[in-house]
Structures are given as structure tokens and as C-alpha cells.
Design an enzyme around this catalytic site. Sequence first.
Site, short mmCIF file in Angstrom:
data_model
loop_
_atom_site.label_atom_id
_atom_site.label_comp_id
_atom_site.label_asym_id
_atom_site.label_seq_id
_atom_site.Cartn_x
_atom_site.Cartn_y
_atom_site.Cartn_z
N TYR A 8 0.60 -1.61 -0.12
CA TYR A 8 0.01 -0.32 0.18
C TYR A 8 0.87 1.48 -0.34
O TYR A 8 2.00 1.27 0.70
CB TYR A 8 -0.92 0.43 1.95
N CYS A 9 0.48 1.88 -0.91
CA CYS A 9 1.04 3.34 -0.85
C CYS A 9 0.37 4.49 -0.59
O CYS A 9 -1.04 4.67 -1.37
CB CYS A 9 2.18 3.92 -2.29
N PHE A 10 0.58 5.69 0.43
CA PHE A 10 -0.22 7.49 0.07
C PHE A 10 0.74 8.42 0.19
O PHE A 10 1.19 8.62 -0.06
CB PHE A 10 -1.12 6.96 1.74
#
Length: 413
Positions: A8-10
Site C-alpha cells: 500500500y502507498c499513500f
Amino acid sequence: MAAAPPSYCFVAFPPCSKDGLVVFGKNSARPRDEVQEVVYFAAAEHDPGSKVECTYIEIEQVPKTHAVVLSRPSWLWGAEMGANEHGVCVANEAVVTREPASESEALLGMDLVRLGLERGATAKEALDVIVALLEEHGQGGNYYEDGSSCHTFQSAFLIVDRNEAWVLETSGKYWAAEKITEGVKCICNQLSLTTKIDAEHPELRNYVKSQGWWNGDSDFNFSEVFSLADDHLACCSGRESLEKQGGDVSAQAMIDVLRDKDSGVCVDSESFLTTASIVSVLPQDPSFPCIHYFTGTPDPSRSIFKPFIFVDDVKLVPKVQSPSFGNDDPAKKIPRFQEKPDRRHELYKAHEWARSLLENDQVRAKLMRIMLDLEKQGLEAMEDILSRTEILDPAEVVDLFYDCVDTELKFFK
């Protein structure tokens, strides 16, 4: 077909983020036993006609490369995530599309992360670098250090600077990208681009029409066209947590999201583990430095985020660097991956030792309190730097990452 690791990347932009900051974060989910290291490469000038050896192939070098700090699986050339001296951050996600990924050795998505950082002084420049190299060299090859099977994926990227971000999703040499300038965005191991496309491969739509994947009459939806079945759902894990912060998304808020196992953002499964994490704080005011926090060790719920700032005299930190095997590395010999050498660095070994102690609830609680207190000191020191109005003295920050690693090691010993 192999399942893509659930990373996951934000990114959070004002008005969702705090104090005019852009906050970037990524958990890198990889095979459980893989070692990830943190490495720094200084800016460099290169001779005309020189080449650079990536993980599997050699390509033309550019005249000048930017300074970069990378978190990478220690057997390969590229990186899962990293930043450069100009405040550009890039992270990679492995994705599966209806078009099988190539087993032929070309550029890995991780190679493109490093190449984008070394050659792009803005997010858009990094995007342009990546898609140009994708067109010229293609993507392909084994994503894992595994001699028994070839695990291949397509690539998605989150590319961020102080002003904007680009979500780039690819299938083979074809690609589409969306520009982000406000709010919160999350990407993971599923395609997420729909009809909002701000840049694309010039032959993208003709190609999918020729394949019979799109009739040309309906709205062009990238993820619907390229995904398998209904595998194009939005990656929402953790996004709601950041949006609930209102205008207060900070480095600490991003760290908390990356540590969240209940949401699935912090991966700890039979096959995959969050082997390293990064959080970057990019002030929109260019007079303030960008700050990057790396774990360098698995599982952010039991790792410390250590701060790094680009300055003139960056020290190498061998305690978070894996041993080098040179040309004898099984990843470089053909056939590849016939052996698996011990790639553990000193901090990784210390965390392995500490993990055995964490099985005791009382010991775990005590250790975590001490670790989080150390991390808090680093976060507070960085907040102080970002609140200053006078010119920052590089001598004050050059040893921050080194000192934090050294303190962490002393604590475990």
C-alpha cells in the site's frame, strides 16, 4: 499466475495534510524472508556513452544523476521506494493485468523507481523518464530471488513532489497516468485508474481496440479495460483513516496507518510480510528541507522510523546495508538464483533477535515503549527543524539517520 504482493502507498496533500505539508508513505510487502536495505548514492556526472547495469539489463547512462536514498530488496539494483535530493519520492506496486507480464529479462518496476529518481528533478520529469524507458526497453523478469519459478508482474507507481503527484499504471509498454494535487490518494496491487486520465501512451486506445478489449464507443476506463474480471476495486485500506484526520495528516498519522494490521495495510501473512516502510514529509515551501523516515527492517509495528535529510556530507550507514557479493552474487550469475546467500545486515539481525523477546507480553510492552520513545524524539526533532525560520545548519542533521540506527542497535544489544 502469481498473486501480487499486497503493498500500500499513500499521499496526502493540503487541505487534508498538516501545515502545508505533502505527506507520502509506503509499506513494501515482499516475500517473508527477503532482506531490504537502505542505501544512499550521491549525485554524479557520467562520461558520454557510458552504460548503467540495472538488475537484468544494461542501458545508456545519462550525463548527470541526482543524489538518491533508496529502500530496496538487497539482491537487486533498483528500489521499492525512495527519494531524491530535489524532493521527489517514487514507490512501485506490482500489479496483474489481463496481459501477461513478460518473463524475458528487461527493466523491473523497481529499476524504473531508481531511474526515475536519479533522472527526474520533479514528479512530472520522473514520470516522463519512466515511460520513455518503458517504451525503449520494456519491463520483465523475475520479481523475486527464486531460482525455482519466475514471478512476473506489471507495474504501478506513485510519483510525488512538493506540488503534485502522479499515479502511473502500466501494462507492457502501455500506460496511463492521473495527476493529483489535493486530498488523499491510495494505490495498491490493483489497478485504480478509471476515466480520469491526464496523460497516456499515444497508442494506448488504438491498442486496446485492436485487442477487442474496448469498443471505442463507451468511456475509456483504464482499470476496467486492463484488469482481470472485477479485480479493479479501489484500494481503500487505510485511506479512510487518513481522511478522518481532516486537515491534520502528519508524519505520525501516516506512520500509524502503515502500522495498522487490522486494516491489512501492515501485511503479515504466510507468504508476504511488510519488509520495509517509508514516510516522507515534503514542505510545499521550498525553503524548508524534505524529511524521509525509513525503517530498514520488517514490520513497521515493531520497527522505528528513522529520519534522513539530504545534506552535502551524507554518511553511508553500513549497519543497514547488506553485504555485497560482487560478480559472485547468485543474482548476477546465469542461471540466476541457484543459491541464496545470507543478505542480512546488522540492524536486520538485531531485529531478528529482538523478535524472539517480543513473544513475552511484558517484555514486548517494555521494548515497544522504549522504541516508540526513541522514534518520538526523532519526530519531534524533525518538527522543530520544519518550524524554524533561520537557515538550517547541515551539521545539525547530517548524522541523524546514523545516530538513530546506532541507538537502536545499542538498545537491542
